[in-house]
Motif scaffolding. Sequence first.
Motif, PDB file in Angstrom:
ATOM      1  N   ALA A 294      23.221 -51.144 -63.586  1.00 27.41           N
ATOM      2  CA  ALA A 294      22.170 -51.092 -64.603  1.00 27.41           C
ATOM      3  C   ALA A 294      22.426 -49.989 -65.625  1.00 27.41           C
ATOM      4  O   ALA A 294      22.055 -50.114 -66.797  1.00 27.41           O
ATOM      5  CB  ALA A 294      20.815 -50.864 -63.936  1.00 27.41           C
ATOM      6  N   LEU A 295      23.084 -48.912 -65.203  1.00 29.70           N
ATOM      7  CA  LEU A 295      23.301 -47.764 -66.082  1.00 29.70           C
ATOM      8  C   LEU A 295      24.431 -47.995 -67.090  1.00 29.70           C
ATOM      9  O   LEU A 295      24.269 -47.724 -68.280  1.00 29.70           O
ATOM     10  CB  LEU A 295      23.617 -46.520 -65.230  1.00 29.70           C
ATOM     11  CG  LEU A 295      23.924 -45.233 -65.985  1.00 29.70           C
ATOM     12  CD1 LEU A 295      22.645 -44.659 -66.576  1.00 29.70           C
ATOM     13  CD2 LEU A 295      24.585 -44.221 -65.061  1.00 29.70           C
ATOM     14  N   PHE A 296      25.555 -48.481 -66.621  1.00 30.81           N
ATOM     15  CA  PHE A 296      26.739 -48.574 -67.469  1.00 30.81           C
ATOM     16  C   PHE A 296      26.546 -49.398 -68.733  1.00 30.81           C
ATOM     17  O   PHE A 296      26.961 -48.965 -69.808  1.00 30.81           O
ATOM     18  CB  PHE A 296      27.931 -49.103 -66.677  1.00 30.81           C
ATOM     19  CG  PHE A 296      28.528 -48.099 -65.733  1.00 30.81           C
ATOM     20  CD1 PHE A 296      28.268 -46.750 -65.849  1.00 30.81           C
ATOM     21  CD2 PHE A 296      29.360 -48.509 -64.724  1.00 30.81           C
ATOM     22  CE1 PHE A 296      28.817 -45.822 -64.982  1.00 30.81           C
ATOM     23  CE2 PHE A 296      29.920 -47.590 -63.846  1.00 30.81           C
ATOM     24  CZ  PHE A 296      29.644 -46.240 -63.983  1.00 30.81           C
ATOM     25  N   PRO A 297      25.940 -50.578 -68.659  1.00 28.18           N
ATOM     26  CA  PRO A 297      25.823 -51.384 -69.880  1.00 28.18           C
ATOM     27  C   PRO A 297      25.068 -50.684 -71.012  1.00 28.18           C
ATOM     28  O   PRO A 297      25.318 -50.965 -72.186  1.00 28.18           O
ATOM     29  CB  PRO A 297      25.055 -52.626 -69.423  1.00 28.18           C
ATOM     30  CG  PRO A 297      25.349 -52.722 -67.977  1.00 28.18           C
ATOM     31  CD  PRO A 297      25.461 -51.312 -67.493  1.00 28.18           C
ATOM     32  N   GLN A 298      24.200 -49.758 -70.679  1.00 30.59           N
ATOM     33  CA  GLN A 298      23.441 -49.056 -71.714  1.00 30.59           C
ATOM     34  C   GLN A 298      24.307 -48.089 -72.516  1.00 30.59           C
ATOM     35  O   GLN A 298      23.955 -47.718 -73.633  1.00 30.59           O
ATOM     36  CB  GLN A 298      22.295 -48.280 -71.069  1.00 30.59           C
ATOM     37  CG  GLN A 298      21.295 -49.171 -70.362  1.00 30.59           C
ATOM     38  CD  GLN A 298      20.218 -48.360 -69.673  1.00 30.59           C
ATOM     39  OE1 GLN A 298      19.681 -47.433 -70.259  1.00 30.59           O
ATOM     40  NE2 GLN A 298      19.915 -48.712 -68.438  1.00 30.59           N
ATOM     41  N   PHE A 299      25.428 -47.667 -71.925  1.00 27.91           N
ATOM     42  CA  PHE A 299      26.251 -46.650 -72.569  1.00 27.91           C
ATOM     43  C   PHE A 299      27.644 -47.140 -72.968  1.00 27.91           C
ATOM     44  O   PHE A 299      28.425 -46.377 -73.493  1.00 27.91           O
ATOM     45  CB  PHE A 299      26.403 -45.438 -71.642  1.00 27.91           C
ATOM     46  CG  PHE A 299      25.099 -44.755 -71.364  1.00 27.91           C
ATOM     47  CD1 PHE A 299      24.525 -43.908 -72.297  1.00 27.91           C
ATOM     48  CD2 PHE A 299      24.424 -44.983 -70.179  1.00 27.91           C
ATOM     49  CE1 PHE A 299      23.323 -43.279 -72.045  1.00 27.91           C
ATOM     50  CE2 PHE A 299      23.216 -44.360 -69.920  1.00 27.91           C
ATOM     51  CZ  PHE A 299      22.661 -43.507 -70.854  1.00 27.91           C
ATOM     52  N   ILE A 300      27.953 -48.387 -72.689  1.00 24.25           N
ATOM     53  CA  ILE A 300      29.278 -48.900 -73.001  1.00 24.25           C
ATOM     54  C   ILE A 300      29.211 -49.823 -74.213  1.00 24.25           C
ATOM     55  O   ILE A 300      28.420 -50.756 -74.262  1.00 24.25           O
ATOM     56  CB  ILE A 300      29.888 -49.625 -71.784  1.00 24.25           C
ATOM     57  CG1 ILE A 300      30.178 -48.595 -70.696  1.00 24.25           C
ATOM     58  CG2 ILE A 300      31.137 -50.395 -72.169  1.00 24.25           C
ATOM     59  CD1 ILE A 300      30.849 -49.132 -69.472  1.00 24.25           C
ATOM     60  N   ASP A 301      30.043 -49.534 -75.193  1.00 24.97           N
ATOM     61  CA  ASP A 301      30.165 -50.354 -76.386  1.00 24.97           C
ATOM     62  C   ASP A 301      31.201 -51.442 -76.081  1.00 24.97           C
ATOM     63  O   ASP A 301      32.383 -51.143 -75.880  1.00 24.97           O
ATOM     64  CB  ASP A 301      30.622 -49.481 -77.558  1.00 24.97           C
ATOM     65  CG  ASP A 301      30.824 -50.257 -78.841  1.00 24.97           C
ATOM     66  OD1 ASP A 301      30.530 -51.479 -78.870  1.00 24.97           O
ATOM     67  OD2 ASP A 301      31.285 -49.646 -79.821  1.00 24.97           O
ATOM     68  N   VAL A 302      30.764 -52.693 -76.025  1.00 25.79           N
ATOM     69  CA  VAL A 302      31.659 -53.788 -75.643  1.00 25.79           C
ATOM     70  C   VAL A 302      32.732 -54.068 -76.696  1.00 25.79           C
ATOM     71  O   VAL A 302      33.725 -54.721 -76.397  1.00 25.79           O
ATOM     72  CB  VAL A 302      30.869 -55.081 -75.319  1.00 25.79           C
ATOM     73  CG1 VAL A 302      30.051 -54.901 -74.069  1.00 25.79           C
ATOM     74  CG2 VAL A 302      30.027 -55.527 -76.476  1.00 25.79           C
ATOM     75  N   THR A 303      32.558 -53.559 -77.914  1.00 22.14           N
ATOM     76  CA  THR A 303      33.562 -53.782 -78.948  1.00 22.14           C
ATOM     77  C   THR A 303      34.690 -52.750 -78.891  1.00 22.14           C
ATOM     78  O   THR A 303      35.708 -52.924 -79.537  1.00 22.14           O
ATOM     79  CB  THR A 303      32.912 -53.750 -80.346  1.00 22.14           C
ATOM     80  OG1 THR A 303      32.343 -52.452 -80.568  1.00 22.14           O
ATOM     81  CG2 THR A 303      31.840 -54.824 -80.471  1.00 22.14           C
ATOM     82  N   ALA A 304      34.501 -51.674 -78.127  1.00 23.64           N
ATOM     83  CA  ALA A 304      35.514 -50.623 -77.996  1.00 23.64           C
ATOM     84  C   ALA A 304      36.192 -50.748 -76.626  1.00 23.64           C
ATOM     85  O   ALA A 304      35.652 -51.397 -75.720  1.00 23.64           O
ATOM     86  CB  ALA A 304      34.852 -49.260 -78.142  1.00 23.64           C
ATOM     87  N   PRO A 305      37.369 -50.144 -76.465  1.00 27.23           N
ATOM     88  CA  PRO A 305      38.035 -50.183 -75.157  1.00 27.23           C
ATOM     89  C   PRO A 305      37.128 -49.592 -74.061  1.00 27.23           C
ATOM     90  O   PRO A 305      36.578 -48.502 -74.229  1.00 27.23           O
ATOM     91  CB  PRO A 305      39.277 -49.315 -75.358  1.00 27.23           C
ATOM     92  CG  PRO A 305      39.529 -49.311 -76.828  1.00 27.23           C
ATOM     93  CD  PRO A 305      38.175 -49.452 -77.477  1.00 27.23           C
ATOM     94  N   GLN A 306      36.967 -50.345 -72.987  1.00 25.63           N
ATOM     95  CA  GLN A 306      36.009 -49.946 -71.958  1.00 25.63           C
ATOM     96  C   GLN A 306      36.557 -48.912 -70.982  1.00 25.63           C
ATOM     97  O   GLN A 306      35.800 -48.145 -70.398  1.00 25.63           O
ATOM     98  CB  GLN A 306      35.507 -51.182 -71.218  1.00 25.63           C
ATOM     99  CG  GLN A 306      34.696 -52.071 -72.129  1.00 25.63           C
ATOM    100  CD  GLN A 306      34.174 -53.297 -71.432  1.00 25.63           C
ATOM    101  OE1 GLN A 306      34.303 -53.461 -70.233  1.00 25.63           O
ATOM    102  NE2 GLN A 306      33.576 -54.178 -72.197  1.00 25.63           N
ATOM    103  N   GLY A 307      37.861 -48.879 -70.777  1.00 27.15           N
ATOM    104  CA  GLY A 307      38.456 -47.929 -69.840  1.00 27.15           C
ATOM    105  C   GLY A 307      38.118 -46.476 -70.154  1.00 27.15           C
ATOM    106  O   GLY A 307      37.623 -45.749 -69.281  1.00 27.15           O
ATOM    107  N   PRO A 308      38.358 -46.018 -71.402  1.00 29.85           N
ATOM    108  CA  PRO A 308      38.022 -44.626 -71.733  1.00 29.85           C
ATOM    109  C   PRO A 308      36.518 -44.336 -71.618  1.00 29.85           C
ATOM    110  O   PRO A 308      36.121 -43.248 -71.197  1.00 29.85           O
ATOM    111  CB  PRO A 308      38.483 -44.473 -73.184  1.00 29.85           C
ATOM    112  CG  PRO A 308      39.508 -45.534 -73.376  1.00 29.85           C
ATOM    113  CD  PRO A 308      39.095 -46.666 -72.479  1.00 29.85           C
ATOM    114  N   GLN A 309      35.702 -45.326 -71.984  1.00 28.02           N
ATOM    115  CA  GLN A 309      34.254 -45.129 -71.872  1.00 28.02           C
ATOM    116  C   GLN A 309      33.834 -44.968 -70.406  1.00 28.02           C
ATOM    117  O   GLN A 309      33.031 -44.099 -70.074  1.00 28.02           O
ATOM    118  CB  GLN A 309      33.506 -46.308 -72.491  1.00 28.02           C
ATOM    119  CG  GLN A 309      33.697 -46.443 -73.989  1.00 28.02           C
ATOM    120  CD  GLN A 309      32.967 -47.652 -74.512  1.00 28.02           C
ATOM    121  OE1 GLN A 309      31.753 -47.640 -74.634  1.00 28.02           O
ATOM    122  NE2 GLN A 309      33.711 -48.716 -74.798  1.00 28.02           N
TER     123      GLN A 309
END
Length: 180
Positions: free
Chosen positions: A107-122
């Motif tokens: 539930a937490l991660f999707p709020q802070f991850i920009d799906v248009t940017a590389p997800q690994g560094p995020q």
Amino acid sequence: MSHGIHFGKTRSLATALGSVTSALLLMFASAAGLGALLSATEYGFTILKYCGAAYLLYLGIKLLLTKASAQGLDLQHIRGKGSPKQMFKQAFMVGISNPKDLLFFAALFPQFIDVTAPQGPQLAILALTWAIVDFSFVMIYASMANVLAPALKSSNKLHWFDRTSGGVFITLAAILVTRE
């Protein structure tokens, strides 16, 4: 807190590392989709929930059955027991057996991850931030408990601290089993 009282803040580093390691594994499992899978399949979540509750129950009973020592709390003697490996394993098992963490991270991660940017560094930034905060809080608790240790030199006081901690673990196990 129990490890901080019994073993001191330095030896509680193993406890903090066990807690952080389990949280990191749960974060990556959640990011890999296990959190979503568990929330979609009630059966898997239920099995994991009961395993976590059983482990908390075991720890609680173990603490409830501690015997009071007539000689008082000898901090030097107690600090010699409890290997870092055992302390790491216990903290890791408590952390990894908590299925709600998987759902929390899902539930937490999707709020802070920009799906248009590389997800690994995020994901790495989120995990590192969480690890630092988690480690800091565990060490703050261990340090506060270490300060309390001299006041608990009376074996009766330490015995009741252990019993209270055991009761808290058993209560948490009951809450884990009874909550949806």
